[in-house]
Design an enzyme around this catalytic site. Structure first.
Site: not given
Ligand SMILES: O=C(CO)[C@@H](O)[C@@H](O)COP(=O)(O)O
Length: 237
Positions: A177, A137, A114, A231, A112
């Site tokens: 998000h 791809d 941002h 590939y 995850h």
């Molecule tokens: O998106 C968020 C919080 O909204 C979390 O993914 C980001 O702050 C990372 O948090 P962590 O350090 O992994 O607990």
């Protein structure tokens, strides 16, 4: 009764140690590819042949992360007695990662971030259209948008799974998000996060100049098949 790492079979303990090394090292790729600011991103990986996964501790600076600090959790997202200080909490997204592992058995890694351009598309709730061969791809089509979900329970994880089960994409833009990505292992999920940000940026720039052309589905399918099955080097890595 909490599971104690030291009481697990030696081969599981060894597998946990190897997974910790990989997950710790892959967090450096998030900063290297400028996918995160501060601590706003996380990587996890399923421990092979176990009901465990390893994830980053919450809020710890990337340059302070070490393999020994990686938190070991059961698939329901509960930290085990893993040798880290009791107060060291796993990522705040642990429930989301755990839900993915529980409901997508072929997924071995979750990431995850941002990252800026992917998160800008998430802020608009708009899928990234498949206008690039690189998208065909890696993503097999559009990068889909998942529902808005508050952190704190399994609603983010549920949104990830419900969206990705309907798509070939290893990336989903959770509305308002940011991107979550999956892969057969953590390295594949990190690659998907890198490629997701790259194509989100390119298509964004293209749209400043006009409407990007979408690749016909038949061509997307051919490109995806080649990339996924031909590939690169065909040796097992
Ligand atoms: O998106 C968020 C919080 O909204 C979390 O993914 C980001 O702050 C990372 O948090 P962590 O350090 O992994 O607990």
């Amino acid at each position: 009764m909490n599971i104690a790492l030291t009481e697990l079979p030696p081969e599981v303990q060894a597998s946990v140690a190897e997974t910790r090394e990989r997950v710790a090292a892959l967090h450096a790729e998030l900063t290297r590819y400028e996918l995160v600011v501060w601590t706003a991103g996380n990587v996890s990986e399923r421990v092979p042949d176990s009901d465990l996964f390893v994830i980053k501790p919450s809020g710890v600076s990337y340059d302070a992360l070490s393999a020994e600090m990686m938190v070991v959790c059961t698939l329901d997202g509960k930290k085990i007695d893993d040798g880290t200080p009791a107060h060291l909490q796993p990522s705040s997204d642990t429930a989301a990662h755990a839900y993915v592992y529980q409901h997508m058995s072929d997924v071995g890694g979750v990431v995850h971030t941002h990252s800026t351009y992917a998160t800008a598309w998430a802020a608009r709730g708009e899928p990234v259209p498949c206008a690039l061969t690189m998208m065909a791809d890696e993503f097999g089509g559009v990068i889909p948008v998942g529902p808005f979900a508050l952190i704190g329970d399994d609603s983010i994880g549920r949104g990830i799974v419900e969206t990705l089960q309907e798509s070939r994409s290893p990336a989903v833009l959770m509305r308002n998000h940011g991107p979550f990505t999956i892969g057969k292992d953590a390295r594949a999920a990190v690659k998907a996060a890198v490629m997701c940000e790259e194509v989100a940026r390119t298509v964004h720039i293209s749209r400043q100049l006009g409407a990007p052309d979408r690749i016909p589905q038949a061509d997307i399918d051919r490109l995806y098949d080649r990339y996924q099955n031909v590939y690169g080097q065909r040796t097992t890595q």
